[in-house]
Design an enzyme around this catalytic site. Structure first.
Site, PDB file in Angstrom:
ATOM      1  N   LYS A  80      -2.018  -5.713   3.072  1.00 59.71           N
ATOM      2  CA  LYS A  80      -2.429  -4.397   2.577  1.00 59.71           C
ATOM      3  C   LYS A  80      -3.380  -3.795   3.609  1.00 59.71           C
ATOM      4  O   LYS A  80      -4.203  -4.515   4.199  1.00 59.71           O
ATOM      5  CB  LYS A  80      -3.125  -4.585   1.224  1.00 59.71           C
ATOM      6  CG  LYS A  80      -3.465  -3.304   0.495  1.00 59.71           C
ATOM      7  CD  LYS A  80      -4.047  -3.632  -0.882  1.00 59.71           C
ATOM      8  CE  LYS A  80      -4.437  -2.409  -1.669  1.00 59.71           C
ATOM      9  NZ  LYS A  80      -5.009  -2.750  -2.990  1.00 59.71           N
ATOM     10  N   SER A 155      -2.905  -0.094  -6.644  1.00 59.85           N
ATOM     11  CA  SER A 155      -2.887   0.572  -5.379  1.00 59.85           C
ATOM     12  C   SER A 155      -2.065  -0.154  -4.321  1.00 59.85           C
ATOM     13  O   SER A 155      -1.708   0.441  -3.305  1.00 59.85           O
ATOM     14  CB  SER A 155      -4.326   0.722  -4.853  1.00 59.85           C
ATOM     15  OG  SER A 155      -4.918  -0.548  -4.660  1.00 59.85           O
ATOM     16  N   SER A 179      -4.650  -3.923  -8.975  1.00 62.03           N
ATOM     17  CA  SER A 179      -3.823  -3.458  -7.854  1.00 62.03           C
ATOM     18  C   SER A 179      -2.905  -4.485  -7.214  1.00 62.03           C
ATOM     19  O   SER A 179      -2.092  -4.130  -6.353  1.00 62.03           O
ATOM     20  CB  SER A 179      -4.704  -2.862  -6.764  1.00 62.03           C
ATOM     21  OG  SER A 179      -5.151  -1.608  -7.178  1.00 62.03           O
TER      22      SER A 179
HETATM   23  N1  GLN Z   1      -5.587   1.266 -10.528  1.00 63.91           N
HETATM   24  C1  GLN Z   1      -6.950   0.880 -10.584  1.00 63.91           C
HETATM   25  C2  GLN Z   1      -7.820   1.972 -10.017  1.00 63.91           C
HETATM   26  O1  GLN Z   1      -7.298   2.977  -9.727  1.00 63.91           O
HETATM   27  C3  GLN Z   1      -7.156  -0.418  -9.877  1.00 63.91           C
HETATM   28  C4  GLN Z   1      -7.280  -0.275  -8.426  1.00 63.91           C
HETATM   29  C5  GLN Z   1      -7.414  -1.586  -7.715  1.00 63.91           C
HETATM   30  O2  GLN Z   1      -7.272  -2.659  -8.299  1.00 63.91           O
HETATM   31  N2  GLN Z   1      -7.733  -1.494  -6.453  1.00 63.91           N
HETATM   32  O3  GLN Z   1      -8.990   1.848  -9.862  1.00 63.91           O
END
Ligand code: GLN
Length: 502
Positions: A80, A155, A179
């Site tokens: 990532k 994400s 994410s």
């Molecule tokens: N979708 C969640 C957010 O928008 C989690 C993001 C993540 O785990 N980096 O914060």
């Protein structure tokens, strides 16, 4: 597709060990598939053909010379794009970092390099890991390999899509509120958020430091176990890293796989994470898997964690608060772009404002504003302070139910993959995708998703297993049981039929 790419990392490891294939052949196959398909999937922001092939050649040379190698040496992996890689672009899905080339490697990157895993490239993500669909990337969305008009989750949608489309067998993601797991669920892949502190965060660009955790993205539970064993462990550069030996996850997983044993296993179904708000097909798949666990001999208990109802609200106060502080370093002075105000004096403050205005996207700005607001003197107690109290209540709920059951289970995501564009203009609808994954981050406990079915809409569904802190091994064992009781989801993916020539 080159048949090698359909194999798991551990199957490939056996082929490499037996000299039936070389890492250069395997890594070339992976890079060729990325070249052919990335235009459509957009899983990668950067592909490092040269670097990956150099590592592969080096591993092949060492193997030929009879040197002792790590089991995963020679297996291509994707990262990532929020893990810093020396001399290789690291964007966090944002424009603000410009053409920044990190001067050092994240600890996980150093570990992968030392073990000889060719790093094929950096994957797309929501800007600074804020989002549940990868649509908040400044470089455009990633498609879900099951249906390219749908989101791959977020994400870390790029890592999930790369693995789900058989470009690489292994990837790393980061999970602050889901994410790794939510993309895993909607792409039919395995995704793990280890116990907080089990994997070093050094060199992971921080979003919310008390929640962030790096973990594996794979197609099998055994591959994830092998990868976590490799990247896990104490790191003097991360003061929150756990100073204890890494559990023998691979052996545990292979024991469960061969015995199918569930002797005395107590599984808790969390009431608050398996009722209202979940798509019918997702719930049906979940209950079906729970029933299979029961038939296999596990004891199923319904448990209630009442404070989980407030987890999402607490998360969306704590996470922006920490992010607003962490992202203060992107100021046009240290890294990336620097934008001067169009008119008026060029003061430091005005350069920072112009840089951040130009460099950050809407979601990042929204969270920075929210975060600074909840930390401000007049509102700290009302918002941030209250959210921290809720966090403690959530931890207590976990402690209480883990005295009754060994693991907790739930659907990983409330729905299957939605269409690109469907939720982008409605932040609340987007935030709700993390309803089942957030409690584990707030408590620091390990949680993972394993694909357990294809729903009636033809899209994959994930099953979440949550274990007590430091009980990652138990989580992996139950995930392997679930995998063994489920159909093979990843090979049902249309991407398994995609040819590179298309
Ligand atoms: N979708 C969640 C957010 O928008 C989690 C993001 C993540 O785990 N980096 O914060």
């Amino acid at each position: 597709m080159n048949e090698l790419l359909k194999k798991s990392a551990l199957e490939l490891a056996d082929l490499l060990a037996g000299s039936e294939v070389t890492s250069v052949e395997l890594t070339t196959a992976s890079l060729d598939r990325i070249d052919a398909l990335n235009g459509r999937v957009h899983a990668f922001l950067f592909v490092d053909r040269e670097g990956a092939l150099a590592t592969a050649a080096e591993v092949d040379r060492k193997r030929a010379a009879g040197e002792k190698l790590h089991r995963l040496a020679g297996i291509p992996i994707a990262l990532k794009d929020n893990m810093v890689t020396r001399g290789v672009p690291t964007t966090c899905g944002s424009k603000i970092l410009g053409n920044w080339l990190p001067p050092y490697d994240a600890t996980v990157v150093t570990i992968l390099k030392d073990a000889g895993l060719p790093i094929v490239g950096k994957t797309n993500m929501d800007e600074f890991a804020m989002g549940s669909s990868t649509e908040h990337s400044a470089f455009g969305p990633t498609g879900n390999p099951w249906d390219l008009s749908r989101i791959p989750g977020g994400s870390g949608g790029g890592s999930a899509a790369a693995v789900a489309s058989f470009m690489v067998p292994l990837a790393l993601g980061s999970d602050t509120g889901g994410s790794i797991r939510q993309p895993g669920a909607v792409t039919g892949t395995v995704g793990v958020k280890p116990t907080y502190g089990a994997v070093s965060r050094y060199g992971l660009v921080a979003m919310a430091s008390s929640l962030d955790q790096i973990g594996p993205v794979t197609r099998t539970v055994a591959d994830a176990a092998a990868l976590q064993e490799l990247i896990g462990g104490w790191d003097p550069r991360d003061s929150t890293s756990l100073d204890e030996p890494v559990a023998d996850l691979s052996v545990a997983v292979s024991d469960v796989h061969s015995t199918g044993s569930v002797e005395g296993l107590k599984v808790g179904v969390v009431t608050e994470l398996s009722g209202e708000g979940y798509q019918a097909g997702v719930l049906a798949a979940f209950h079906d898997t729970v029933e299979k666990l029961r038939k296999a001999g596990a004891e199923i208990l319904e448990v209630s964690c009442p404070s989980f109802d407030f987890a999402l609200s607490a998360y969306y106060l704590i996470m922006p608060a920490e992010a607003s502080s962490n992202l203060a370093r992107f100021d046009g002075m240290r890294y990336g772009i620097r934008v001067e105000p169009e008119e008026g004096p060029v003061t430091a403050e005005r350069v920072m404002a112009a840089t951040r205005e130009a460099g950050f996207g809407d979601e990042v700005k929204r969270r920075i504003i929210l975060g600074t607001h909840v930390l401000s003197a007049g509102y700290y107690d009302a918002y941030y302070g209250s959210a921290q109290k809720v966090r403690t209540l959530i931890q207590r709920d976990f402690d209480r139910v883990f005295s009754q059951v060994d693991v907790l289970v739930s659907p990983t995501a409330p729905t299957t993959a939605f269409r690109i564009g469907d939720k982008i203009s409605d932040p609340m609808a987007m935030y709700l995708n993390d309803i089942s994954t957030i409690p584990a981050n707030l408590a620091g406990v390990p949680a993972m998703t394993v694909p357990n079915a294809v729903a009636e809409d033809g899209l994959p569904v994930g099953f979440q297993v949550i274990a007590p802190a430091r009980a990652d091994r138990r989580m992996y064992e139950v995930a392997q049981l679930v995998a063994d009781l489920s159909e093979d989801v990843s090979s049902a993916s249309p991407a398994a039929q995609w040819e590179e020539s298309k």
